[in-house]
Design an enzyme around this catalytic site. Structure first.
Site, short mmCIF file in Angstrom:
data_model
loop_
_atom_site.label_atom_id
_atom_site.label_comp_id
_atom_site.label_asym_id
_atom_site.label_seq_id
_atom_site.Cartn_x
_atom_site.Cartn_y
_atom_site.Cartn_z
N HIS A 2 -7.67 1.47 1.71
CA HIS A 2 -7.94 1.00 3.30
C HIS A 2 -8.45 2.14 4.02
CE1 HIS A 2 -5.13 -1.31 6.08
NE2 HIS A 2 -6.21 -0.69 7.03
N GLU A 14 1.30 -1.35 -0.16
CA GLU A 14 -0.36 -0.17 0.06
C GLU A 14 0.56 1.58 0.43
OE1 GLU A 14 -2.21 -0.37 3.61
OE2 GLU A 14 -3.49 -2.06 2.79
P1 NAI Z 1 -10.82 -10.16 15.50
O1 NAI Z 1 -9.86 -10.58 16.66
O2 NAI Z 1 -12.83 -9.19 16.36
O3 NAI Z 1 -11.72 -11.41 15.22
C1 NAI Z 1 -11.09 -12.58 14.54
C2 NAI Z 1 -11.63 -13.15 13.96
O4 NAI Z 1 -10.63 -14.19 12.99
C3 NAI Z 1 -11.85 -13.93 15.63
O5 NAI Z 1 -12.69 -14.54 15.75
C4 NAI Z 1 -10.63 -15.03 15.05
O6 NAI Z 1 -10.52 -16.26 16.44
C5 NAI Z 1 -10.29 -15.69 13.92
N1 NAI Z 1 -9.62 -16.17 13.54
C6 NAI Z 1 -7.91 -15.86 13.76
N2 NAI Z 1 -7.28 -17.05 13.10
C7 NAI Z 1 -8.12 -17.51 11.74
C8 NAI Z 1 -7.31 -18.95 11.39
N3 NAI Z 1 -6.41 -18.85 11.17
N4 NAI Z 1 -8.93 -18.82 10.86
C9 NAI Z 1 -10.11 -18.59 10.75
N5 NAI Z 1 -10.65 -18.09 11.56
C10 NAI Z 1 -9.35 -17.12 12.35
O7 NAI Z 1 -10.75 -9.30 14.44
P2 NAI Z 1 -12.42 -7.52 14.01
O8 NAI Z 1 -12.28 -6.69 14.88
O9 NAI Z 1 -13.24 -8.51 13.21
O10 NAI Z 1 -10.98 -7.57 12.62
C11 NAI Z 1 -11.28 -8.55 11.76
C12 NAI Z 1 -9.93 -8.26 10.37
O11 NAI Z 1 -10.57 -6.80 10.45
C13 NAI Z 1 -8.24 -7.71 11.07
O12 NAI Z 1 -7.45 -8.40 10.36
C14 NAI Z 1 -7.94 -5.88 11.33
O13 NAI Z 1 -6.62 -5.86 11.09
C15 NAI Z 1 -9.03 -5.67 9.86
N6 NAI Z 1 -9.61 -3.98 10.36
C16 NAI Z 1 -9.67 -3.83 9.02
C17 NAI Z 1 -10.40 -2.52 8.47
C18 NAI Z 1 -10.21 -0.95 7.28
O14 NAI Z 1 -10.05 -0.32 7.23
N7 NAI Z 1 -10.14 -2.00 6.30
C19 NAI Z 1 -10.47 -1.79 9.51
C20 NAI Z 1 -11.05 -2.50 10.84
C21 NAI Z 1 -10.21 -3.65 11.03
#
Ligand code: NAI
Length: 409
Positions: free
Chosen positions: A282, A259
């Protein structure tokens, strides 16, 4: 108490900090250069940053009075968390503040892709009138596959069910199932089953490049893919190649393996030439509402640590939630090395001072321990000094009254 807020932290933060006690807030709009920052940190107790300010060991050593750091954003990579913990400085962030923003954009993207809107918009800008309904589908009754059923994934599940989608999800951990969502036993099963697949997992050794050519080929030919999570989850070269060959009906991508670091740097991606793609820089979580929520969340956590001693939700610290201080009591907090005998040394010092412990909470993580003790009556300066001198103490504070601020000896 002095707080320094950098990088245009949202104005809502001020009221959230001062609502808990007396705080003098200084704001610097940008991330200042190192010398200016170090000078400003000399008497700063609470520091608020966003993603640009790098808080490393050297910067921490220039901030002798620093009590806590608030990251007014989601990530905390910009802070050396271990160095902060070694100095008894808890670090807070606002991990859920933009959850709703990402979930909304994801659902909207699925709708747009399944109607072929990016392609039709591109055509109309070039004077072409693509009115055909061929390939254009409602989302109602379609299978939505959510990979990662955490904060964003589960919120999306609720929203998508409301539109009549059949939600399927795959997560590495057991999760509370919302509504009629169905648990998939494997990523492959989800990919084969769903009409729209969306990723909401963090970037880890297990998730990196989790959708390569093999996995993308498992998806239905007319399925759509959304990645609003992390740029290294999907092999975008394989995605672009397969889309060019007519496999997959569309993709919405907000995060990329490379990015641009700023406005001056040009963005390039093999997906730029594909027809039905929604590419965004992003901004999945970037909304006014999320910024305000981040401002409030991180500020409240900073203030609650400053005035109540709560380390709840700290990312690098044992979590203690002592609650409000009751009238007639004084609170003693102590960050210390997690080693045998420390608590008995602390309690000996308290009892030698003739103080009566009304309640006490201790938590440890790794090499760090944090204890909060509420004492009947007042704590004299001698007791605080004795606790500070104990073998293993990193820092100790007396919280007199939630509205009066903190005395540190
Ligand atoms: P979270 O931590 O609440 O949820 C992540 C989930 O992924 C958890 O339930 C976890 O058990 C699961 N997980 C982890 N490794 C895994 C695997 N190998 N296989 C299957 N499931 C797995 O995170 P949240 O807050 O829901 O965020 C998710 C993603 O979104 C993060 O990577 C975050 O950085 C990204 N994000 C992107 C944004 C953007 O601007 N595009 C803004 C906010 C978050």
């Amino acid at each position: 108490m002095k707080a320094l807020l950098l990088e245009n932290v949202h104005p809502d933060a001020d009221a959230s900090v001062t609502g808990h006690g007396r705080v003098e807030i200084q704001r610097l709009s940008a991330s200042p250069d190192r010398a200016e920052l170090e000078a400003a940190l000399a008497d700063t107790e609470l520091l608020g940053i966003r993603s640009r300010t790098q808080v490393d060991e050297a910067l921490l050593s220039a901030a002798p009075k620093l009590l806590a750091v608030g990251c007014f954003c989601i990530g905390t990579n910009q802070v050396d968390l271990e160095a902060a913990a070694r100095r008894a400085v808890p670090v807070f962030n606002a991990p859920f503040a933009n959850t709703r923003s990402v979930a909304e954009l994801t659902l909207a993207s699925v709708v747009m892709l399944m109607r072929g809107i990016p392609e039709k918009m591109h055509a109309i800008r070039n004077g072409e009138w693509l009115k055909s309904a061929v390939g254009s589908r409602e989302v109602r009754g379609k299978n939505l596959g959510i990979v990662g059923y955490g904060n964003i994934g589960s919120q999306l599940s609720v929203l998508a069910s409301g539109l009549g989608m059949h939600v399927h999800f795959y997560d590495k951990d057991p999760k509370l199932v919302h509504g009629n969502a169905r648990v998939m036993n494997s990523l492959d099963e989800l990919l084969e089953t769903c009409d729209a697949v969306t990723l909401h997992v963090p970037s880890t050794a297990q998730t990196r490049w989790m959708l390569g050519e093999r996995e993308l080929m498992l998806m239905k030919k007319d399925a759509v893919l959304v990645n609003h999570a992390r740029g290294d989850l999907v092999d975008v070269d394989a995605l672009a190649r397969l889309m060019g060959e007519g496999h997959l009906a569309g993709a919405a991508i907000d995060v990329f393996p490379q990015e641009p670091k700023g406005k001056g740097e040009v963005f390039s991606s093999p997906l730029l030439n594909q027809k039905n793609v929604l590419l965004t820089p992003h901004i999945g979580g970037s909304t006014l509402e999320a910024q305000a929520a981040i401002g409030r969340d991180a500020a409240i956590k900073l203030a609650r640590y400053a005035f109540e001693g709560s380390t709840n939700h700290a990312v690098n610290f044992p979590q203690v939630e002592p609650g409000p201080l009751l009238v007639g009591r004084t609170r003693l907090t102590c960050s210390h090395r997690n080693e045998p005998g420390f608590l008995s040394r602390l309690n000996e010092a308290v009892s030698a001072a003739g103080a009566n412990v009304a309640s006490q909470s201790l938590q440890t993580v790794g090499e760090l321990g944090y204890v909060v003790a509420d004492i009947e009556g007042e704590i004299n300066g001698e007791l605080l000094s004795a606790v500070k001198r104990l073998d293993g103490t990193l820092d100790s504070r007396v919280l007199v009254d939630c509205n009066e601020g903190i005395e540190t000896a």
